[in-house]
Motif scaffolding. Structure first.
Motif, mmCIF file in Angstrom:
data_model
loop_
_atom_site.group_PDB
_atom_site.id
_atom_site.type_symbol
_atom_site.label_atom_id
_atom_site.label_comp_id
_atom_site.label_asym_id
_atom_site.label_seq_id
_atom_site.Cartn_x
_atom_site.Cartn_y
_atom_site.Cartn_z
ATOM 1 N N VAL A 155 17.388 -12.227 6.256
ATOM 2 C CA VAL A 155 16.165 -12.921 5.813
ATOM 3 C C VAL A 155 15.482 -12.119 4.710
ATOM 4 O O VAL A 155 15.092 -12.673 3.672
ATOM 5 N N GLU A 156 15.334 -10.830 4.916
ATOM 6 C CA GLU A 156 14.662 -9.988 3.928
ATOM 7 C C GLU A 156 15.445 -9.879 2.623
ATOM 8 O O GLU A 156 14.849 -9.730 1.551
ATOM 9 N N ASP A 157 16.764 -9.990 2.700
ATOM 10 C CA ASP A 157 17.592 -9.956 1.491
ATOM 11 C C ASP A 157 17.292 -11.170 0.611
ATOM 12 O O ASP A 157 17.378 -11.096 -0.611
ATOM 13 N N GLY A 158 16.953 -12.302 1.242
ATOM 14 C CA GLY A 158 16.473 -13.461 0.510
ATOM 15 C C GLY A 158 17.492 -14.296 -0.222
ATOM 16 O O GLY A 158 17.124 -15.123 -1.062
ATOM 17 N N ILE A 159 18.780 -14.131 0.066
ATOM 18 C CA ILE A 159 19.775 -14.917 -0.668
ATOM 19 C C ILE A 159 20.640 -15.821 0.214
ATOM 20 O O ILE A 159 21.411 -16.613 -0.314
ATOM 21 N N ALA A 160 20.527 -15.721 1.530
ATOM 22 C CA ALA A 160 21.436 -16.489 2.379
ATOM 23 C C ALA A 160 20.729 -17.481 3.299
ATOM 24 O O ALA A 160 21.155 -18.617 3.401
ATOM 25 N N TYR B 156 18.825 -5.727 18.586
ATOM 26 C CA TYR B 156 19.858 -5.660 17.553
ATOM 27 C C TYR B 156 20.008 -6.995 16.834
ATOM 28 O O TYR B 156 20.202 -7.028 15.621
ATOM 29 N N MET B 157 19.909 -8.080 17.576
ATOM 30 C CA MET B 157 20.022 -9.403 16.968
ATOM 31 C C MET B 157 18.921 -9.639 15.951
ATOM 32 O O MET B 157 19.183 -10.118 14.843
ATOM 33 N N THR B 158 17.688 -9.300 16.310
ATOM 34 C CA THR B 158 16.581 -9.513 15.369
ATOM 35 C C THR B 158 16.710 -8.590 14.156
ATOM 36 O O THR B 158 16.413 -9.006 13.033
ATOM 37 N N GLU B 159 17.182 -7.378 14.358
ATOM 38 C CA GLU B 159 17.377 -6.469 13.219
ATOM 39 C C GLU B 159 18.408 -7.031 12.243
ATOM 40 O O GLU B 159 18.197 -7.017 11.025
ATOM 41 N N ASP C 228 9.609 -13.283 19.230
ATOM 42 C CA ASP C 228 9.957 -14.487 18.466
ATOM 43 C C ASP C 228 11.465 -14.699 18.446
ATOM 44 O O ASP C 228 11.947 -15.828 18.509
ATOM 45 N N GLY C 229 12.211 -13.614 18.342
ATOM 46 C CA GLY C 229 13.670 -13.704 18.354
ATOM 47 C C GLY C 229 14.179 -14.269 19.657
ATOM 48 O O GLY C 229 15.068 -15.119 19.674
ATOM 49 N N ASP C 230 13.602 -13.828 20.756
ATOM 50 C CA ASP C 230 13.999 -14.344 22.066
ATOM 51 C C ASP C 230 13.768 -15.845 22.141
ATOM 52 O O ASP C 230 14.638 -16.599 22.588
ATOM 53 N N THR D 24 10.343 -12.970 9.068
ATOM 54 C CA THR D 24 11.215 -12.214 9.962
ATOM 55 C C THR D 24 10.811 -12.470 11.416
ATOM 56 O O THR D 24 9.763 -13.063 11.683
ATOM 57 N N LEU D 25 11.646 -12.018 12.317
ATOM 58 C CA LEU D 25 11.414 -12.204 13.751
ATOM 59 C C LEU D 25 11.121 -10.868 14.413
ATOM 60 O O LEU D 25 11.795 -9.878 14.118
#
Length: 120
Positions: free
Chosen positions: A24-29, A15-18, A40-42, A35-36
């Protein structure tokens, strides 16, 4: 619905990676462009000073934050944080809960200042 903030656990990683990847994919923040995946997220989330997740009693994750040093040496007392809330959970004051918890955890981890480098 009771939503509280706690330290992340390995079972939260999917859930955290999602949620992270959505921003990240939205590209504005976030400055990240890649992406992870769960592995990689862990690695990424485990390398932070602290990661908090906002979740319900049924363990659904609505948002998260990462807390880490902003710099080293004489600046080591300054930390930095990033926050994200899933798009389906916005408007529920989850960001507020994450920030309040983050301030407490920053203090608990010896930081004196919380600095935001990129605010969007």
């Amino acid at each position: 619905m009771n939503i509280s903030v706690r330290k992340f656990e390995k079972r939260d990683m999917k859930y955290m990676t999602e949620i992270w990847n959505e921003v990240v994919e939205d590209g504005i923040a976030f400055p990240q462009t890649d992406t992870l995946d769960v592995n990689d997220g862990d690695i990424f989330f485990s390398s932070q000073t602290y990661c908090g997740v906002a979740c319900s009693d049924n363990r659904e994750v609505y948002g998260l934050y990462i807390l880490h040093p902003n710099n080293v040496g004489r600046c080591g007392h300054i930390c930095n944080a990033s926050y994200t809330v899933s798009s389906k959970s916005r408007g529920l004051h989850i960001g507020e809960k994450l920030v309040k918890d983050c301030i407490l955890k920053a203090y608990d981890n010896g930081y004196k200042v919380l600095q935001f480098n990129a605010v969007v």
